[in-house]
Scaffold this active site. Structure first.
Site, PDB file in Angstrom:
ATOM      1  N   GLU A 464      -4.363  -0.339   1.867  1.00 32.17           N
ATOM      2  CA  GLU A 464      -5.137  -1.712   1.505  1.00 32.17           C
ATOM      3  C   GLU A 464      -4.251  -3.165   1.840  1.00 32.17           C
ATOM      4  O   GLU A 464      -4.760  -3.586   0.755  1.00 32.17           O
ATOM      5  CB  GLU A 464      -6.298  -1.592   1.087  1.00 32.17           C
ATOM      6  CG  GLU A 464      -7.497  -0.057   1.352  1.00 32.17           C
ATOM      7  CD  GLU A 464      -8.713   0.056  -0.072  1.00 32.17           C
ATOM      8  OE1 GLU A 464      -9.613   0.359   0.329  1.00 32.17           O
ATOM      9  OE2 GLU A 464      -8.293  -0.322  -0.751  1.00 32.17           O
ATOM     10  N   GLU A 531      -9.234   9.278   1.451  1.00 32.02           N
ATOM     11  CA  GLU A 531     -10.045   8.346   0.957  1.00 32.02           C
ATOM     12  C   GLU A 531     -11.236   8.960   1.236  1.00 32.02           C
ATOM     13  O   GLU A 531     -11.611   8.108   2.473  1.00 32.02           O
ATOM     14  CB  GLU A 531     -10.220   7.153   0.459  1.00 32.02           C
ATOM     15  CG  GLU A 531      -8.527   6.701  -0.253  1.00 32.02           C
ATOM     16  CD  GLU A 531      -8.651   5.223  -1.135  1.00 32.02           C
ATOM     17  OE1 GLU A 531      -9.367   4.962  -1.593  1.00 32.02           O
ATOM     18  OE2 GLU A 531      -7.627   4.769  -1.269  1.00 32.02           O
TER      19      GLU A 531
END
Length: 1013
Positions: A464, A531
């Site tokens: 991220e 994820e």
């Protein structure tokens, strides 16, 4: 490496992206080395390594201006300072404040800064001092110190002289001390800063700590020392011929006459072959050819042992290096990731290093518990979210068999995403050249340390951090340096112009429909969910929708659950009670509160009920069962089923009535069918029958005892019994307010004023403390809160506490007495609920609950009847889906069986109280007291969904921690036909899937009976 002994340290380094390592030893492999072959084979502690773990003198300052700046000088007296443990987080040793934040930076809203600035007035400093003497056997040798993990930047002095500086919290920082030593006692001083340029790169979803939190040790090296070892175990295109190359970089030029001998042993200790090394100045190579090597995989983590013996020019053995070796080949074939030529599916989790008492300071005991738990629950892969772990973790993954995505220490989430919206106006590192070296340093440190672990299949460029040229350069470094592995980076999803940063399409929390759309439209790369199925407290609903894709789409290759373990910390409340705390509980601000508790394992390393679902959906061996036979599908890539016993068990109403063990051997990728044969008498009686097929370990393994169950399947069928009519007489007393129905040893009372059943007395014991009423609300889960369910469906909360009884009817028949209550609700004129109680002469009560739907209302959380009995009725026995709680969208792993627990243990200790403890498929439920008497709830036609709790849904709704719940006075029983699912695609906006909701526009009903237990 050359050490500059004349460097003057500066606090300016903390905000200078070009300074992140001063005098640090270059990154190198994590191999160990010994003086003798016997030592190496015994795997004992390294004699050339001396731990400095333990108590250090310590001073804490809230910022640099208040620190003791001269503490490192020999004359500075630190004897009166406090002591602190090393390794440990400063904030968990009584200093400062633990702070949990997710995406935002910890200073957001407090300091108006942009990278690489740090808030110096709010930059805690830990000053550490440790005196040591050089061990006698390490004297007259070069001496080094290794810091395995320090957060986030630190300076080192020895005997008053500056040694070095380093950033990057999660990879080792080594320094040479030789030139700074003095005879006798030496003063080691370390100054640790929480904020630095490195802190901008470490915006992970975790608690923000600082300090020396991994091991610290001294080490020395012999006269001929392998500084770096690169072991490359390769396979040819047929996967049948192995080549092994051990490339060594020595600390200094190798003298003429020195030699190396390499010995390769198999897993049984048998010598396979030996080879001599070839030297060239400062490097050496030993090579082997291995015919038909046994291959490494998570299913069979076969490891060879390589021993490299280094002899000096006088033919004296000076160093022995043991190194485990796994032959495996990982590659993309026809757009599919393959291990040893077979398509792989990652059944993975993301794992933070975490301990509820010590934070990211985890012990070997913690790691072994984690890895055994993963193996026992069919988890085959782990992503090191979002930083390199301790070296020992990778060794355990090699040994036990787990596939690893090794992720470098990079996350800059708060620089490009605000309140969930992508805004890269000032994101780092992006295309900013000034951040290139500091980011690349983290990649180099990870790869060089970890490169010899066969468990690592994929390098990850961090997490991220949006995208850009800096990360593309990191990806290309990984490819150039190590073509045997693939490269992962999810952030290209947000910036497709940097597509080359990842060899795979990786997404977070993608909806199943979006994944299918990708896979059905000429995909260019294999797909993984790095994820998915966000496991926040009571969650993981709908996970099966993802695992269903595994056999439908070859390019769908699994995913990694977020995440493995709750990040909650032990704390005491005002009354001295210890509880697991989350963000905000330490008055940490800003904070993201409960968002740190999203594991499938609780922070105290107890299994969450969610693990029941994970184990079933991740199992590699599938068992399809009916009353005629069992189809065993072995979806392993390499391992056959010889390690397991196939056991099938017949139960009637949860009681075993037949069990057999079947001989079986199914090779990987194949299936076989086995007939079930049993005498007709086994299933002759009426009842609910189950056939459970299970695969159990035949012999003990490293991770499980003999008999441990790894896979299961179940078949259920009913054999109806003739319904016998109750006999006896009923006496009805219809008073002005109450309606009494009396029989032998029981009485039932209904109240026109209360509008419900108000008394149920069996054998002189009263079982109704508060009357049953319709309820539409369940205690909110964190997922419910995430998509603002209380806002959209809050009318059902109002309907659950406010109703009007508009009609009461009594119908006294010869064989039963029917008392009916009809309720109206202010939220909708057409919404009505009717509850009919039919009392029979044997004391049983049939309850029919019917809800007439009303268009225009939001979906119902549940439609149920809830009432309370005394807390003395605390023992539970179930014939239901279990043994763990389960819900409409999380019940694949539950099996119909008979089990027992108590009201206290039935619920789940989620860190924040919420809906828990519900069971689907309930055939009957008994609630009794210590003498065994009480009541039984029994499904009439269709199975029920039931919950038994010490607290009502509304009491749970009001509590943020378990200690806030009121004292226990009642046992609360809630009976329904269905409850909505718990969801879990994500926890910030994804609702429960439509098929697991309850529409308000249709009718709902359920029927059950109440009997004496």
């Amino acid at each position: 490496m050359t050490t500059n002994t004349n460097v003057t340290p500066s606090l300016d380094w903390l905000v200078d992206t070009s300074v992140f390592a001063v005098n640090r030893v270059p990154a190198h492999s994590d191999h160990v080395y010994y003086e003798t072959l016997d030592q190496a084979k015994a795997k004992q502690s390294m004699p050339w390594r001396q731990s400095l773990n333990g108590k250090w003198k310590f001073h804490y300052a809230e910022n640099p201006s208040s620190r003791p700046a001269d503490f490192y000088k020999p004359e500075f007296n630190c004897s009166y300072w406090d002591s602190i443990s090393v390794p440990a987080h400063i904030q968990l040793e009584g200093y400062g404040t633990p702070q949990y934040v997710n995406t935002m930076y910890p200073w957001d809203g407090v300091h108006d800064i942009r990278p690489p600035q740090v808030p110096m007035e709010d930059n805690p400093v830990g000053s550490y001092v440790r005196n040591f003497n050089v061990p006698e056997h390490m004297e007259d040798m070069p001496l080094y110190i290794s810091f395995q993990g320090v957060e986030s930047a630190f300076y080192v002095w020895l005997n008053g002289r500056f040694v070095g500086y380093s950033e990057d919290s999660f990879t080792p920082a080594d320094f040479e001390l030789t030139d700074y030593l003095q005879p006798g006692e030496n003063k080691l001083a370390v100054e640790v800063y929480q904020r630095s340029t490195g802190a901008w790169l470490e915006d992970q979803d975790f608690w923000r700590f600082s300090g020396i939190f991994r091991d610290v040790y001294l080490y020395t090296t012999p006269e001929l020392h392998v500084f770096d070892l690169s072991v490359q175990a390769r396979l040819d295109d047929t996967y049948s011929e192995g080549s092994l190359k051990a490339a060594m970089l020595f600390q200094k030029t190798i003298p003429a006459g020195a030699k190396i001998m390499g010995s390769l042993y198999d897993q049984t200790g048998r010598l396979i072959q030996e080879a001599d090394g070839l030297f060239q100045k400062q490097t050496a190579v030993v090579t082997f050819k291995v015919d038909q090597p046994k291959l490494w995989s998570a299913e069979d983590p076969y490891l060879y042992s390589l021993y490299l013996q280094i002899f000096n020019e006088e033919d004296q053995l000076v160093e022995v290096i043991p190194q485990t070796v796994g032959f495996r080949r990982f590659e993309i074939i026809d757009k599919v990731m393959c291990l040893n030529g077979k398509r792989i599916v990652f059944k993975g989790v993301n794992r933070h290093e975490f301990n509820a008492r010590t934070g990211r300071v985890v012990t070997e005991e913690d790691m072994v518990w984690d890895i055994k738990t993963m193996k026992q629950h069919n988890i085959n892969a782990v992503r090191t979210s979002h930083y390199p772990n301790q070296t020992r973790w990778y060794e355990l993954c090699d040994e036990y068999g787990l596939y690893v995505i090794d992720e470098m220490n990079l996350e800059t989430h708060g620089s490009w995403q605000k309140l969930g919206q992508v805004d890269p106006t000032w994101n780092i590192p992006g295309n900013l050249s000034e951040w290139q070296d500091i980011v690349m340093d983290r990649a180099i440190s990870m790869l060089e340390r970890d490169k010899n672990h066969p468990s690592i299949l994929i390098w990850s460029c961090g997490n991220e951090s949006y995208a850009g040229e800096v990360i593309v350069n990191v990806a290309n470094y990984f490819r150039d340096k190590d073509p045997s592995r693939l490269v992962h980076y999810e952030g290209v999803f947000h910036a497709r112009e940097y597509e080359e940063a990842s060899d795979m399409e990786s997404r977070m929390y993608a909806k199943v429909a979006d994944i299918i759309e990708y896979l059905e439209n000429e995909p260019k790369k294999p797909f993984i969910n790095c994820e998915y199925t966000h496991a926040m407290n009571n969650s993981l609903g709908g996970m099966y929708k993802y695992t269903d894709l595994e056999n439908k789409y070859p390019m769908y290759q699994g995913g990694f659950i977020w995440d493995y373990i709750d990040q909650a910390l032990w704390k005491k409340n005002r009354e001295g009670q210890e509880y697991l705390a989350y963000g905000g509980d330490f008055h940490d601000r800003p904070t993201d509160y409960i968002f740190c508790t999203d594991g499938i394992v609780f922070a105290d390393r107890k299994l969450s009920p969610k693990m029941q679902e994970v184990k079933y959906l991740y199992q590699n061996i599938k068992l399809d069962v009916n009353d005629k036979g069992i189809v065993l599908r072995n979806e392993n890539l390499f391992a056959d089923t010889s390690a397991y016993d196939l056991v099938w068990t017949v139960r009637r109403n949860g009681i075993t009535c037949w069990e057999e063990k079947l001989d079986q051997l199914v090779t990987a990728g194949e299936q076989a069918e086995f007939d079930i044969d049993m005498p007709a008498s086994v299933t002759a009686q009426p009842g609910t029958y189950t056939i459970d097929a299970t695969m159990r370990l035949r012999e003990p393994s490293e991770w499980g005892e003999a008999g441990f169950e790894v896979a299961s399947g179940q078949y259920v069928w009913e054999k109806k019994a003739a319904i016998l009519k109750a006999t006896g007489n009923l006496r009805v007393v219809e008073g002005d307010v109450n309606i009494g129905v009396h029989g032998h040893d029981f009485s039932v009372q209904f109240s026109k004023a209360a509008g419900s059943l108000t008394s149920l007395n069996y054998d002189g014991e009263e079982l109704i403390e508060t009357p049953p009423y319709p309820i539409f609300w369940r205690a909110s889960t964190d997922n419910d809160n995430g998509y603002q369910h209380s806002y959209t469906a809050g009318v059902w909360l109002a309907a659950s506490v406010a109703r009007r009884c508009i009609d009461v009817t009594v119908d006294a028949l010869a064989e039963q007495v029917d008392v009916s209550f009809t309720y109206a609700f202010s939220i909708a004129e057409k919404l009505h609920v009717q509850t009919i109680y039919s009392v029979f002469p044997d004391g049983s009560i049939r309850v029919k609950a019917h809800c007439r739907g009303a268009e225009g209302l939001p979906d119902l959380p549940t439609f149920a009847l809830s009432f309370r009995t005394s807390a003395d009725y605390s023992d539970l026995e179930w014939f239901a889906n279990g043994p763990e709680e389960n819900y409409e969208d999380r019940k694949h792993g539950a099996r119909l069986s008979r089990f027992q627990n108590t009201v206290k243990t039935n619920g789940t200790a989620y860190v924040r109280p919420q809906e828990s403890g519900t069971r689907t498929g309930v055939r009957w439920l008994k609630v009794t007291h210590v003498k065994g008497r009480g009541l039984e709830l029994r499904a009439h036609d269709l199975p029920l969904t039931c919950n038994v709790s010490p607290h009502t849904a509304l009491e749970i709704e009001q509590a943020n921690h378990a200690y806030e719940l009121p004292p226990v006075h009642y046992t609360v029983l809630t009976v329904s036909g269905k409850q909505m699912g718990v969801g879990g695609d994500d926890s910030w906006g994804a609702p429960v899937h439509p098929e697991h909701k309850l529409s308000s526009g249709v009718d709902h009903h359920f029927v059950f009976t109440i009997n004496r237990a």
